[in-house]
Write a protein that holds these residues in place. Structure first.
Motif, PDB file in Angstrom:
ATOM      1  N   ASP A 193      37.708  -4.284  14.813  1.00 51.83           N
ATOM      2  CA  ASP A 193      38.007  -2.977  15.394  1.00 51.83           C
ATOM      3  C   ASP A 193      38.764  -3.175  16.720  1.00 51.83           C
ATOM      4  O   ASP A 193      38.843  -4.296  17.237  1.00 51.83           O
ATOM      5  CB  ASP A 193      36.675  -2.227  15.620  1.00 51.83           C
ATOM      6  CG  ASP A 193      36.899  -0.801  16.061  1.00 51.83           C
ATOM      7  OD1 ASP A 193      37.816  -0.148  15.536  1.00 51.83           O
ATOM      8  OD2 ASP A 193      36.164  -0.327  16.947  1.00 51.83           O
ATOM      9  N   ASN A 218      41.863   3.119  13.997  1.00 51.26           N
ATOM     10  CA  ASN A 218      42.091   4.523  14.349  1.00 51.26           C
ATOM     11  C   ASN A 218      43.559   4.835  14.053  1.00 51.26           C
ATOM     12  O   ASN A 218      44.278   3.993  13.492  1.00 51.26           O
ATOM     13  CB  ASN A 218      41.693   4.787  15.811  1.00 51.26           C
ATOM     14  CG  ASN A 218      42.594   4.078  16.821  1.00 51.26           C
ATOM     15  OD1 ASN A 218      43.652   3.565  16.479  1.00 51.26           O
ATOM     16  ND2 ASN A 218      42.164   4.033  18.067  1.00 51.26           N
ATOM     17  N   LYS A 258      40.134   5.765  10.063  1.00 51.99           N
ATOM     18  CA  LYS A 258      39.400   6.851  10.727  1.00 51.99           C
ATOM     19  C   LYS A 258      40.299   8.061  10.953  1.00 51.99           C
ATOM     20  O   LYS A 258      41.478   7.918  11.211  1.00 51.99           O
ATOM     21  CB  LYS A 258      38.866   6.351  12.082  1.00 51.99           C
ATOM     22  CG  LYS A 258      37.853   5.228  11.945  1.00 51.99           C
ATOM     23  CD  LYS A 258      37.367   4.713  13.279  1.00 51.99           C
ATOM     24  CE  LYS A 258      38.338   3.801  13.958  1.00 51.99           C
ATOM     25  NZ  LYS A 258      37.769   3.041  15.073  1.00 51.99           N
ATOM     26  N   GLY A 259      39.698   9.223  10.853  1.00 53.94           N
ATOM     27  CA  GLY A 259      40.462  10.443  11.092  1.00 53.94           C
ATOM     28  C   GLY A 259      39.635  11.658  10.735  1.00 53.94           C
ATOM     29  O   GLY A 259      38.404  11.591  10.664  1.00 53.94           O
ATOM     30  N   ARG A 260      40.306  12.782  10.506  1.00 52.44           N
ATOM     31  CA  ARG A 260      39.588  14.022  10.185  1.00 52.44           C
ATOM     32  C   ARG A 260      38.652  13.791   8.992  1.00 52.44           C
ATOM     33  O   ARG A 260      37.528  14.269   8.963  1.00 52.44           O
ATOM     34  CB  ARG A 260      40.581  15.134   9.885  1.00 52.44           C
ATOM     35  CG  ARG A 260      39.904  16.436   9.565  1.00 52.44           C
ATOM     36  CD  ARG A 260      40.888  17.492   9.177  1.00 52.44           C
ATOM     37  NE  ARG A 260      41.571  18.042  10.337  1.00 52.44           N
ATOM     38  CZ  ARG A 260      42.351  19.109  10.305  1.00 52.44           C
ATOM     39  NH1 ARG A 260      42.559  19.729   9.155  1.00 52.44           N
ATOM     40  NH2 ARG A 260      42.930  19.547  11.399  1.00 52.44           N
ATOM     41  N   SER A 278      32.216  16.460  14.624  1.00 51.84           N
ATOM     42  CA  SER A 278      32.294  17.192  15.884  1.00 51.84           C
ATOM     43  C   SER A 278      33.755  17.334  16.293  1.00 51.84           C
ATOM     44  O   SER A 278      34.569  16.448  16.002  1.00 51.84           O
ATOM     45  CB  SER A 278      31.517  16.405  16.945  1.00 51.84           C
ATOM     46  OG  SER A 278      32.146  16.487  18.190  1.00 51.84           O
ATOM     47  N   GLY A 283      36.166   9.048  23.884  1.00 52.00           N
ATOM     48  CA  GLY A 283      36.281   7.636  23.547  1.00 52.00           C
ATOM     49  C   GLY A 283      34.920   7.021  23.273  1.00 52.00           C
ATOM     50  O   GLY A 283      33.920   7.429  23.871  1.00 52.00           O
ATOM     51  N   GLN A 285      33.521   6.692  20.074  1.00 49.70           N
ATOM     52  CA  GLN A 285      32.911   7.025  18.776  1.00 49.70           C
ATOM     53  C   GLN A 285      33.247   5.978  17.711  1.00 49.70           C
ATOM     54  O   GLN A 285      32.456   5.687  16.825  1.00 49.70           O
ATOM     55  CB  GLN A 285      33.361   8.414  18.313  1.00 49.70           C
ATOM     56  CG  GLN A 285      32.858   9.509  19.232  1.00 49.70           C
ATOM     57  CD  GLN A 285      33.277  10.903  18.792  1.00 49.70           C
ATOM     58  OE1 GLN A 285      32.902  11.362  17.729  1.00 49.70           O
ATOM     59  NE2 GLN A 285      34.063  11.567  19.614  1.00 49.70           N
ATOM     60  N   ASP A 287      33.514   2.891  18.371  1.00 48.29           N
ATOM     61  CA  ASP A 287      32.650   1.731  18.641  1.00 48.29           C
ATOM     62  C   ASP A 287      31.282   1.913  17.978  1.00 48.29           C
ATOM     63  O   ASP A 287      30.716   0.954  17.442  1.00 48.29           O
ATOM     64  CB  ASP A 287      32.498   1.540  20.157  1.00 48.29           C
ATOM     65  CG  ASP A 287      33.844   1.438  20.853  1.00 48.29           C
ATOM     66  OD1 ASP A 287      34.725   0.759  20.298  1.00 48.29           O
ATOM     67  OD2 ASP A 287      34.018   2.054  21.918  1.00 48.29           O
ATOM     68  N   ARG A 327      29.034  10.873  11.611  1.00 48.99           N
ATOM     69  CA  ARG A 327      29.437  12.285  11.583  1.00 48.99           C
ATOM     70  C   ARG A 327      28.234  13.210  11.746  1.00 48.99           C
ATOM     71  O   ARG A 327      28.303  14.218  12.452  1.00 48.99           O
ATOM     72  CB  ARG A 327      30.194  12.573  10.284  1.00 48.99           C
ATOM     73  CG  ARG A 327      31.600  12.041  10.356  1.00 48.99           C
ATOM     74  CD  ARG A 327      32.292  11.970   9.022  1.00 48.99           C
ATOM     75  NE  ARG A 327      33.674  11.594   9.232  1.00 48.99           N
ATOM     76  CZ  ARG A 327      34.694  12.446   9.307  1.00 48.99           C
ATOM     77  NH1 ARG A 327      34.499  13.741   9.154  1.00 48.99           N
ATOM     78  NH2 ARG A 327      35.915  12.010   9.533  1.00 48.99           N
TER      79      ARG A 327
HETATM   80  N1  LIG Z   1      40.153  14.567  13.717  1.00 49.22           N
HETATM   81  C1  LIG Z   1      38.887  14.229  13.474  1.00 49.22           C
HETATM   82  N2  LIG Z   1      37.997  15.121  12.976  1.00 49.22           N
HETATM   83  C2  LIG Z   1      36.724  14.780  12.742  1.00 49.22           C
HETATM   84  N3  LIG Z   1      36.226  13.543  12.959  1.00 49.22           N
HETATM   85  C3  LIG Z   1      37.055  12.616  13.441  1.00 49.22           C
HETATM   86  C4  LIG Z   1      38.426  12.895  13.724  1.00 49.22           C
HETATM   87  N4  LIG Z   1      38.994  11.761  14.192  1.00 49.22           N
HETATM   88  C5  LIG Z   1      38.023  10.848  14.218  1.00 49.22           C
HETATM   89  N5  LIG Z   1      36.862  11.352  13.774  1.00 49.22           N
HETATM   90  C6  LIG Z   1      35.551  10.675  13.668  1.00 49.22           C
HETATM   91  O1  LIG Z   1      35.360   9.855  14.805  1.00 49.22           O
HETATM   92  C7  LIG Z   1      35.142   8.499  14.401  1.00 49.22           C
HETATM   93  C8  LIG Z   1      35.859   7.614  15.389  1.00 49.22           C
HETATM   94  O2  LIG Z   1      37.240   7.762  15.182  1.00 49.22           O
HETATM   95  P1  LIG Z   1      38.311   7.613  16.350  1.00 49.22           P
HETATM   96  O3  LIG Z   1      39.643   7.860  15.753  1.00 49.22           O
HETATM   97  O4  LIG Z   1      37.895   8.413  17.531  1.00 49.22           O
HETATM   98  O5  LIG Z   1      38.101   6.059  16.663  1.00 49.22           O
HETATM   99  P2  LIG Z   1      38.620   5.212  17.898  1.00 49.22           P
HETATM  100  O6  LIG Z   1      39.881   5.791  18.462  1.00 49.22           O
HETATM  101  O7  LIG Z   1      38.659   3.811  17.458  1.00 49.22           O
HETATM  102  O8  LIG Z   1      37.423   5.407  18.923  1.00 49.22           O
HETATM  103  P3  LIG Z   1      37.117   4.565  20.234  1.00 49.22           P
HETATM  104  O9  LIG Z   1      37.369   5.486  21.371  1.00 49.22           O
HETATM  105  O10 LIG Z   1      35.686   4.163  20.107  1.00 49.22           O
HETATM  106  O11 LIG Z   1      38.020   3.363  20.239  1.00 49.22           O
HETATM  107  C9  LIG Z   1      35.681   8.411  12.963  1.00 49.22           C
HETATM  108  O12 LIG Z   1      34.944   7.577  12.141  1.00 49.22           O
HETATM  109  C10 LIG Z   1      35.501   9.824  12.454  1.00 49.22           C
HETATM  110  O13 LIG Z   1      34.260   9.960  11.824  1.00 49.22           O
END
Ligand SMILES: Nc1ncnc2c1ncn2[C@@H]1O[C@H](COP(=O)(O)OP(=O)(O)OP(=O)(O)O)[C@@H](O)[C@H]1O
Ligand SMILES: NC(=O)C1=CN([C@@H]2O[C@H](COP(=O)(O)OP(=O)(O)OC[C@H]3O[C@@H](n4cnc5c(N)ncnc54)[C@H](O)[C@@H]3O)[C@@H](O)[C@H]2O)[C@@H](O)CC1
Ligand SMILES: [Mg+2]
Length: 361
Positions: A193, A218, A258-260, A278, A283, A285, A287, A327
């Motif tokens: 990651d 991400n 990762k995404g919506r 949510s 930042g 999530q 992790d 989630r």
């Molecule tokens: N647009 C979104 N709608 C709903 N949930 C989302 C969305 N984007 C991310 N998530 C949720 O948040 C989790 C973390 O995704 P995110 O893209 O924030 O990771 P990241 O950027 O690596 O986070 P970090 O800040 O820890 O490095 C995903 O597994 C997902 O469940």
């Protein structure tokens, strides 16, 4: 058991799936309608994350000893980032792992230790500034020493999480490449990651054809990976097919995009987890997710190794379970804290969320 597991991973056509789709359509509007249509065309359907969580989470048994519920190590944490490795490591414990280690730089270690006495923190990694006056030979020796220290521990772990808060220092990343090769030698699963993905994107061979590697990119990290490996832009119209191709070209690694909706593929099947989470995008999530994947993957591996006839991929199960739980916890934390929801609030909700799905007793 086999039938039950297969029916969870195979495509869902239950009425409850339809009602969830309807709820998401109401929430997200027409984009969801489009997503559902693509799902049906490409046979990619929503995983039943709650059932997977119930399946892989081991029951609490007085006969089990410390360590049997999982020993996780996070390789990450440097001068800039101390939160990310902490979030990943503490999430593993909060879900139910027995031991959680962090291998970080010397500067980061006292800070991470001060966040929690529960974590076992190793101040081992070195950054370029330490070696700025070193000869090539001295650098090589230091790298050998660092990798040698990790080598002493590595067989004790069930899974590594490589990259949260690792930073991008070239000397440090060289050491981490060697740690990844060591993990491969021991057939140890690892989740890559954050800056671990920066490393891997520039050195694809580190994960290529290693089925025990899970990548959790991400949006940015995925873009860079697609550009490097498939030499094209991200395909927003056909995300499932592109993800499957990417995982296939990488020789069957598992990728959790990762995404919506979180999309998961090992180059063969594609699954999505779209449980409502949510709207806060603070930042950290991701992790939580990487630490959680490590635990659920280890549990799924234990489950599957006890049933020779099961052919399911523990990495896929681990990703589905982790995504579903994150989630649920994010949703619960948001109900309580609304706009002020932070990653630590979500971590505080992991236990309650898991308890709601599979009670401890
Ligand atoms: N647009 C979104 N709608 C709903 N949930 C989302 C969305 N984007 C991310 N998530 C949720 O948040 C989790 C973390 O995704 P995110 O893209 O924030 O990771 P990241 O950027 O690596 O986070 P970090 O800040 O820890 O490095 C995903 O597994 C997902 O469940
Ligand atoms: N509290 C903490 O300590 C946190 C630390 N985090 C860590 O922060 C690090 C970066 O993660 P992000 O999610 O912000 O990473 P991203 O790659 O998503 O974004 C980082 C920033 O770097 C830029 N960038 C893109 N490509 C780059 C390149 N090739 N070289 C340099 N910069 C580039 C992006 O535009 C973006 O602004 C990771 O180690 C991650 O684990 C995050 O997990 C958030 C929480
Ligand atoms: Mg991240």
């Amino acid at each position: 058991m086999l039938g039950r597991l297969n029916s969870l991973i195979q495509f869902r056509h239950s009425p409850s799936f339809s009602s969830k789709v309807l709820r998401r359509q109401q929430f997200f509007g027409t984009k969801t309608l489009c997503f559902v249509g693509q799902d049906q065309m490409s046979s990619t359907l929503e995983a039943d994350a709650e059932s997977v969580l119930r399946l892989v989470t081991p029951s609490l048994d007085l006969k089990r000893h410390k360590g049997q519920a999982g020993k996780i190590a996070v390789i990450g944490g440097c001068r800039e980032y101390t939160g990310a490795p902490y979030f990943a490591a503490i999430s593993a414990l909060k879900i139910g792992a027995d031991l959680s280690h962090v291998f970080c730089t010397k500067d980061a270690a006292p800070v991470i230790k001060s966040y929690s006495p529960e974590l076992i923190v190793h101040p081992l990694l070195e950054e370029s500034y330490t070696v700025s006056n070193f000869s090539e030979e001295e650098r090589r020796k230091l790298q050998e020493k660092v990798v040698g220290e990790v080598d002493k521990w590595i067989e004790r772990f069930d899974c590594l999480v490589i990259g949260p808060g690792l930073g991008r220092d070239p000397f440090l990343l060289e050491c981490v490449s060697k740690i990844m090769l060591l993990a491969r030698k021991f057939n140890l699963p690892f989740v890559v990651d954050g800056d671990g993905l920066f490393l891997v994107t520039n050195s694809i061979d580190l994960v290529n054809s290693y089925p025990l590697a899970v990548l959790t990119p991400n949006v940015n990290e995925y873009k860079r990976l697609v550009l490097k490996v498939l030499n094209c832009e991200v395909d927003e119209e056909n995300p499932e097919d592109q993800l499957r191709s990417l995982a296939k070209v990488l020789g069957g690694v598992t990728i959790l995009k990762k995404g919506r909706s979180d999309l998961i593929s090992n180059g063969e099947i594609v699954k999505s987890v779209s449980i409502y989470g949510s709207p806060r995008r603070c930042g950290g999530q991701g992790d939580i997710l990487s630490g959680s994947v490590a635990v659920f993957l280890s549990w799924a591996q234990q489950l599957i190794s006890g049933h020779e006839s099961l052919s399911e991929n523990p990495a896929i199960l681990g990703c589905i379970a982790a995504s579903g739980l994150l989630r649920k916890a994010a949703s619960l934390a948001f109900t309580k804290h609304k706009r002020s929801t932070l990653t630590s609030d979500i971590i505080a909700c992991l236990g309650e969320s898991l308890e709601g799905i599979c009670p401890a007793s």
